[in-house]
Design a protein around this motif. Structure first.
Motif, PDB file in Angstrom:
ATOM      1  N   LEU A  21      74.866 -52.279 -19.351  1.00 28.79           N
ATOM      2  CA  LEU A  21      73.854 -53.321 -19.141  1.00 28.79           C
ATOM      3  C   LEU A  21      72.974 -52.972 -17.940  1.00 28.79           C
ATOM      4  CD1 LEU A  21      76.058 -56.447 -19.876  1.00 28.79           C
ATOM      5  CD2 LEU A  21      74.148 -55.631 -21.267  1.00 28.79           C
ATOM      6  N   LYS A  22      73.602 -52.405 -16.908  1.00 32.10           N
ATOM      7  CA  LYS A  22      72.856 -52.002 -15.715  1.00 32.10           C
ATOM      8  C   LYS A  22      71.846 -50.898 -16.072  1.00 32.10           C
ATOM      9  CE  LYS A  22      73.696 -50.625 -10.912  1.00 32.10           C
ATOM     10  NZ  LYS A  22      74.707 -50.169  -9.949  1.00 32.10           N
ATOM     11  N   LYS A  23      72.297 -49.947 -16.911  1.00 30.03           N
ATOM     12  CA  LYS A  23      71.397 -48.871 -17.358  1.00 30.03           C
ATOM     13  C   LYS A  23      70.233 -49.446 -18.160  1.00 30.03           C
ATOM     14  CE  LYS A  23      74.912 -45.246 -17.541  1.00 30.03           C
ATOM     15  NZ  LYS A  23      75.807 -44.464 -18.388  1.00 30.03           N
ATOM     16  N   GLY A  24      70.547 -50.422 -19.009  1.00 27.32           N
ATOM     17  CA  GLY A  24      69.507 -51.065 -19.817  1.00 27.32           C
ATOM     18  C   GLY A  24      68.499 -51.802 -18.961  1.00 27.32           C
ATOM     19  N   LEU A  25      68.984 -52.495 -17.933  1.00 29.96           N
ATOM     20  CA  LEU A  25      68.085 -53.252 -17.045  1.00 29.96           C
ATOM     21  C   LEU A  25      67.229 -52.323 -16.176  1.00 29.96           C
ATOM     22  CD1 LEU A  25      70.468 -56.188 -16.128  1.00 29.96           C
ATOM     23  CD2 LEU A  25      68.250 -56.415 -17.278  1.00 29.96           C
ATOM     24  N   ILE A  84      75.847 -51.560 -27.365  1.00 32.95           N
ATOM     25  CA  ILE A  84      77.026 -50.922 -26.755  1.00 32.95           C
ATOM     26  C   ILE A  84      77.799 -51.952 -25.923  1.00 32.95           C
ATOM     27  CG2 ILE A  84      77.796 -49.220 -25.040  1.00 32.95           C
ATOM     28  CD1 ILE A  84      75.430 -47.432 -25.954  1.00 32.95           C
ATOM     29  N   ALA A  85      77.070 -52.730 -25.123  1.00 31.66           N
ATOM     30  CA  ALA A  85      77.715 -53.730 -24.262  1.00 31.66           C
ATOM     31  C   ALA A  85      78.497 -54.742 -25.098  1.00 31.66           C
ATOM     32  CB  ALA A  85      76.666 -54.443 -23.412  1.00 31.66           C
ATOM     33  N   ARG A  86      77.913 -55.215 -26.191  1.00 28.35           N
ATOM     34  CA  ARG A  86      78.601 -56.195 -27.057  1.00 28.35           C
ATOM     35  C   ARG A  86      79.892 -55.619 -27.620  1.00 28.35           C
ATOM     36  NH1 ARG A  86      73.472 -58.001 -28.869  1.00 28.35           N
ATOM     37  NH2 ARG A  86      73.102 -60.118 -28.150  1.00 28.35           N
ATOM     38  N   GLN A  87      79.833 -54.377 -28.085  1.00 23.22           N
ATOM     39  CA  GLN A  87      81.024 -53.750 -28.661  1.00 23.22           C
ATOM     40  C   GLN A  87      82.130 -53.610 -27.614  1.00 23.22           C
ATOM     41  OE1 GLN A  87      79.714 -50.094 -30.592  1.00 23.22           O
ATOM     42  NE2 GLN A  87      78.564 -51.224 -32.146  1.00 23.22           N
ATOM     43  N   GLU A 140      71.459 -62.152 -19.978  1.00 22.85           N
ATOM     44  CA  GLU A 140      72.432 -63.115 -20.510  1.00 22.85           C
ATOM     45  C   GLU A 140      73.791 -62.446 -20.737  1.00 22.85           C
ATOM     46  OE1 GLU A 140      74.175 -66.598 -22.053  1.00 22.85           O
ATOM     47  OE2 GLU A 140      72.507 -66.244 -20.673  1.00 22.85           O
ATOM     48  N   LEU A 141      73.770 -61.231 -21.301  1.00 19.76           N
ATOM     49  CA  LEU A 141      75.014 -60.493 -21.525  1.00 19.76           C
ATOM     50  C   LEU A 141      75.682 -60.145 -20.189  1.00 19.76           C
ATOM     51  CD1 LEU A 141      74.023 -58.077 -24.447  1.00 19.76           C
ATOM     52  CD2 LEU A 141      75.690 -59.924 -24.559  1.00 19.76           C
ATOM     53  N   SER A 142      74.872 -59.810 -19.185  1.00 21.10           N
ATOM     54  CA  SER A 142      75.418 -59.505 -17.851  1.00 21.10           C
ATOM     55  C   SER A 142      76.121 -60.727 -17.269  1.00 21.10           C
ATOM     56  CB  SER A 142      74.291 -59.061 -16.904  1.00 21.10           C
ATOM     57  OG  SER A 142      73.714 -57.872 -17.347  1.00 21.10           O
ATOM     58  N   ARG A 143      75.498 -61.889 -17.469  1.00 19.66           N
ATOM     59  CA  ARG A 143      76.090 -63.146 -16.972  1.00 19.66           C
ATOM     60  C   ARG A 143      77.440 -63.391 -17.653  1.00 19.66           C
ATOM     61  NH1 ARG A 143      76.779 -68.014 -18.526  1.00 19.66           N
ATOM     62  NH2 ARG A 143      75.629 -67.772 -20.468  1.00 19.66           N
ATOM     63  N   LYS A 144      77.472 -63.260 -18.994  1.00 17.26           N
ATOM     64  CA  LYS A 144      78.710 -63.483 -19.749  1.00 17.26           C
ATOM     65  C   LYS A 144      79.783 -62.480 -19.344  1.00 17.26           C
ATOM     66  CE  LYS A 144      76.727 -65.549 -23.912  1.00 17.26           C
ATOM     67  NZ  LYS A 144      76.375 -65.321 -25.322  1.00 17.26           N
ATOM     68  N   MET A 165      82.418 -55.529 -24.950  1.00 16.93           N
ATOM     69  CA  MET A 165      82.843 -56.893 -24.605  1.00 16.93           C
ATOM     70  C   MET A 165      83.836 -57.446 -25.622  1.00 16.93           C
ATOM     71  SD  MET A 165      79.156 -58.334 -23.300  1.00 16.93           S
ATOM     72  CE  MET A 165      79.584 -60.071 -23.077  1.00 16.93           C
ATOM     73  N   GLU A 166      83.684 -57.039 -26.878  1.00 14.95           N
ATOM     74  CA  GLU A 166      84.596 -57.499 -27.941  1.00 14.95           C
ATOM     75  C   GLU A 166      86.036 -57.105 -27.646  1.00 14.95           C
ATOM     76  OE1 GLU A 166      83.166 -55.981 -31.664  1.00 14.95           O
ATOM     77  OE2 GLU A 166      81.356 -57.235 -31.599  1.00 14.95           O
ATOM     78  N   VAL A 167      86.231 -55.987 -26.931  1.00 19.43           N
ATOM     79  CA  VAL A 167      87.593 -55.540 -26.606  1.00 19.43           C
ATOM     80  C   VAL A 167      87.885 -55.739 -25.113  1.00 19.43           C
ATOM     81  CG1 VAL A 167      87.791 -53.919 -28.543  1.00 19.43           C
ATOM     82  CG2 VAL A 167      86.812 -53.128 -26.375  1.00 19.43           C
ATOM     83  N   ASP A 168      87.122 -56.637 -24.489  1.00 16.37           N
ATOM     84  CA  ASP A 168      87.302 -57.003 -23.074  1.00 16.37           C
ATOM     85  C   ASP A 168      87.135 -55.832 -22.100  1.00 16.37           C
ATOM     86  OD1 ASP A 168      87.440 -59.726 -23.187  1.00 16.37           O
ATOM     87  OD2 ASP A 168      89.615 -59.786 -23.482  1.00 16.37           O
ATOM     88  N   GLU A 169      86.344 -54.837 -22.487  1.00 19.74           N
ATOM     89  CA  GLU A 169      86.033 -53.740 -21.559  1.00 19.74           C
ATOM     90  C   GLU A 169      84.763 -54.127 -20.789  1.00 19.74           C
ATOM     91  OE1 GLU A 169      87.511 -50.946 -20.609  1.00 19.74           O
ATOM     92  OE2 GLU A 169      89.271 -51.360 -21.845  1.00 19.74           O
ATOM     93  N   VAL A 170      84.889 -55.210 -20.013  1.00 20.53           N
ATOM     94  CA  VAL A 170      83.716 -55.804 -19.363  1.00 20.53           C
ATOM     95  C   VAL A 170      83.122 -54.924 -18.252  1.00 20.53           C
ATOM     96  CG1 VAL A 170      84.143 -58.203 -19.972  1.00 20.53           C
ATOM     97  CG2 VAL A 170      85.291 -57.232 -17.985  1.00 20.53           C
ATOM     98  N   VAL A 171      83.964 -54.205 -17.548  1.00 17.86           N
ATOM     99  CA  VAL A 171      83.455 -53.354 -16.458  1.00 17.86           C
ATOM    100  C   VAL A 171      82.579 -52.242 -17.046  1.00 17.86           C
ATOM    101  CG1 VAL A 171      84.078 -51.820 -14.552  1.00 17.86           C
ATOM    102  CG2 VAL A 171      85.401 -53.908 -14.959  1.00 17.86           C
ATOM    103  N   ARG A 172      83.085 -51.614 -18.124  1.00 20.83           N
ATOM    104  CA  ARG A 172      82.286 -50.566 -18.791  1.00 20.83           C
ATOM    105  C   ARG A 172      81.007 -51.167 -19.379  1.00 20.83           C
ATOM    106  NH1 ARG A 172      85.745 -45.783 -19.901  1.00 20.83           N
ATOM    107  NH2 ARG A 172      87.902 -46.395 -19.642  1.00 20.83           N
TER     108      ARG A 172
END
Length: 197
Positions: A168-172, A151-154, A183-187, A156-163
């Motif tokens: 990612l927070k839920k996953g962690l 979900i995070a990658r998808q 790593e995805l959180s860092r990016k 990020m592809e459209v620059d919805e980084v906050v969402r």
């Protein structure tokens, strides 16, 4: 007390244990114990009890629930009965918690379908609709841990980084310290700074 029935149940319990069928072996031995009542086993039945108890307690699956060895002594059948009843109850409870196959398949299908619908909405530029569908998809989540990164990658592809950071927070929270999610959180955080959001 039906001695013939006790002997038969113990024989079947031993045979089940030899086939590694712990739950069935316990159920049969418990029937034998119940038939015995609160009485001590007659001398001619003690060998049957000893063999059944030894066969069952030798199973690795039994030792997962009761590690201490059970040394059978005639007249102390009640002690073995209490332990066997506890292990049997634990096995049944564990079985009840396991998700039935059909139910698991339906849930996984619903998860996949909802994720696909969310991605389609995202590609159409309908971010809020996609986000709602991603949230719905997580209601079908059980142990498919890869879903958070996907979900995070998808997003990020459209620059919805906050969402994306939210997922990612839920996953962690489920998988603390997961390298991929970190790593995805860092990016995501770097990209967020670039975008000034």
């Amino acid at each position: 007390m039906n001695i013939r029935k006790i002997r038969e149940d113990l024989g079947r319990a031993k045979a089940s244990a030899n086939r590694n069928e712990l739950e069935r072996a316990l159920a049969l031995s418990l029937l034998a114990f119940k038939e015995l009542g609160n009485q001590a086993a007659p001398m001619d039945l003690r060998g049957d009890f000893r063999e059944a108890i030894n066969s069952i307690t030798a199973l690795a699956a039994f030792r997962e629930h009761h590690a201490a060895p059970i040394i059978y002594q005639g007249g102390k059948e009640r002690e073995a009965f209490v332990i066997f009843a506890r292990v049997y109850k634990a096995l049944r409870a564990q079985e009840m918690q396991e998700e039935p196959y059909e139910e698991a398949m339906q849930r996984k299908i619903a998860l996949d379908r909802t994720l696909k619908e969310a991605h389609t909405e995202l590609e159409r530029g309908k971010v809020s609709e996609a986000d709602a569908l991603y949230t719905q998809a997580l209601s079908y989540y059980k142990d498919e841990n890869a879903v958070f990164a996907m979900i995070a990658r998808q997003l990020m592809e459209v620059d919805e980084v906050v969402r994306a950071l939210g997922y990612l927070k839920k996953g962690l929270a489920v998988m603390p310290g997961d390298p991929e999610l970190l790593e995805l959180s860092r990016k995501c955080t770097e990209r967020r700074a670039e975008l000034g959001r």
